[in-house]
Design a protein around this motif. Structure first.
Motif, PDB file in Angstrom:
ATOM      1  N   VAL A 117       0.836  -1.203   0.000  1.00 38.64           N
ATOM      2  CA  VAL A 117       0.000   0.000   0.000  1.00 38.64           C
ATOM      3  C   VAL A 117       0.869   1.251   0.000  1.00 38.64           C
ATOM      4  O   VAL A 117       0.640   2.183  -0.776  1.00 38.64           O
ATOM      5  N   ARG A 121       0.697   3.733  -3.108  1.00 43.75           N
ATOM      6  CA  ARG A 121       0.052   5.018  -2.837  1.00 43.75           C
ATOM      7  C   ARG A 121       1.031   6.184  -2.861  1.00 43.75           C
ATOM      8  O   ARG A 121       0.735   7.232  -3.420  1.00 43.75           O
ATOM      9  N   SER A 127      -3.945   6.520  -6.822  1.00 45.36           N
ATOM     10  CA  SER A 127      -5.084   6.862  -5.971  1.00 45.36           C
ATOM     11  C   SER A 127      -5.450   5.658  -5.100  1.00 45.36           C
ATOM     12  O   SER A 127      -4.985   4.533  -5.336  1.00 45.36           O
ATOM     13  N   GLU A 128      -6.302   5.901  -4.118  1.00 47.15           N
ATOM     14  CA  GLU A 128      -6.769   4.794  -3.272  1.00 47.15           C
ATOM     15  C   GLU A 128      -7.519   3.768  -4.104  1.00 47.15           C
ATOM     16  O   GLU A 128      -7.375   2.568  -3.898  1.00 47.15           O
ATOM     17  N   THR A 131      -5.004   1.742  -6.187  1.00 42.39           N
ATOM     18  CA  THR A 131      -4.287   0.832  -5.288  1.00 42.39           C
ATOM     19  C   THR A 131      -5.177  -0.346  -4.905  1.00 42.39           C
ATOM     20  O   THR A 131      -4.734  -1.499  -4.901  1.00 42.39           O
ATOM     21  N   THR A 139     -11.306   0.128  -0.968  1.00 40.80           N
ATOM     22  CA  THR A 139     -10.579   1.368  -0.675  1.00 40.80           C
ATOM     23  C   THR A 139     -10.459   1.566   0.827  1.00 40.80           C
ATOM     24  O   THR A 139      -9.481   2.156   1.295  1.00 40.80           O
ATOM     25  N   VAL A 142      -7.386  -0.180   1.883  1.00 40.33           N
ATOM     26  CA  VAL A 142      -6.210   0.614   1.503  1.00 40.33           C
ATOM     27  C   VAL A 142      -5.994   1.720   2.527  1.00 40.33           C
ATOM     28  O   VAL A 142      -4.865   1.946   2.986  1.00 40.33           O
ATOM     29  N   LYS A 143      -7.068   2.414   2.902  1.00 38.79           N
ATOM     30  CA  LYS A 143      -6.953   3.509   3.863  1.00 38.79           C
ATOM     31  C   LYS A 143      -6.445   3.013   5.217  1.00 38.79           C
ATOM     32  O   LYS A 143      -5.565   3.624   5.819  1.00 38.79           O
TER      33      LYS A 143
END
Length: 171
Positions: A117, A121, A127-128, A131, A139, A142-143
Motif C-alpha cells: 500500500v 500510494r 489513488s486509493e 491501489t 478502498t 487501503v486507507k
C-alpha cells in the motif's frame, strides 16, 4: 506471437522497466529479489501480451509484482521468522542518507500488504481506488493499511522527521 507484438512488448519494457523495477524493489526491499520479481512479472505479462497490450499493461504488471512479493514474504514467514530491523541511534538520523536507510529498513519490516500500500500510494502516487484495484481489496482496506503503515514509519523515524520524509514522498 508476431514480430510486431514482440516489438510492442519490447517497447513497453524499455519504456517502463526502470519504474517497474523500482516498484519491485520497494515491494520487497532486496535488489536481487526485485529483479526476480520483475522478471517473473514480465514473463507472465509476455504470455498474455495479446490480451493485455490493448489495455494499459502497467497496472497488470504492478499487480503481479505486488502479489508475487506478498506470496514470497508469506512463504518465508512460514519457513522462518523474519528478523525485525531496528533503527539506528538517534544521532544517525541527522543526515538524509541515514534517515533514508532507517526509512527503508522500516519499510522492509512492514507486513507485505502494508508495504504494498505504501509503495503504490506514495511512491507510485496511485489513488486509493487504483491501489485497491491492484491489490484486489476495498478502498477502506487501503486507507486502514496506509494509516497503520504510516504510523509505524512515523514511530521509527520520529514525528518531526516523518513529516519531512513522508510528506515529500509524493514529490
Amino acid at each position: 506471437m508476431s514480430d510486431a507484438e514482440d516489438d510492442g512488448f519490447a517497447a513497453f519494457v524499455a519504456a517502463r522497466g526502470t519504474s517497474l523495477l523500482r516498484v519491485a524493489y520497494l515491494a520487497c526491499g532486496d535488489e536481487k529479489e526485485a529483479e526476480d520479481l520483475l522478471q517473473t512479472a514480465l514473463e507472465r505479462t509476455y504470455q498474455h501480451w495479446d490480451r493485455v497490450r490493448y489495455d494499459n499493461p502497467e497496472p497488470y504488471v504492478r499487480r503481479i509484482i505486488v502479489n508475487a512479493s506478498i506470496s514470497r514474504a508469506r512463504r518465508r514467514a512460514i519457513m522462518r521468522i523474519i528478523p525485525m530491523h531496528t533503527p539506528p541511534e538517534s544521532a544517525a538520523r541527522e543526515t538524509d542518507v541515514d534517515l533514508r536507510h532507517v526509512l527503508m529498513d522500516t519499510l522492509r519490516a512492514l507486513p507485505p500488504r502494508q508495504r504494498a500500500v505504501v509503495v503504490l500510494r506514495y511512491w507510485e502516487d496511485l489513488s486509493e481506488t487504483q491501489t485497491a484495484e491492484i491489490l484486489g481489496c476495498s478502498t477502506g482496506t487501503v486507507k486502514s493499511q496506509a494509516s497503520k503503515a504510516l504510523a509505524k514509519l512515523r514511530a521509527a523515524i520520529g514525528p518531526e522527521a516523518a513529516e519531512g520524509v513522508i510528506g515529500n514522498v509524493r514529490a
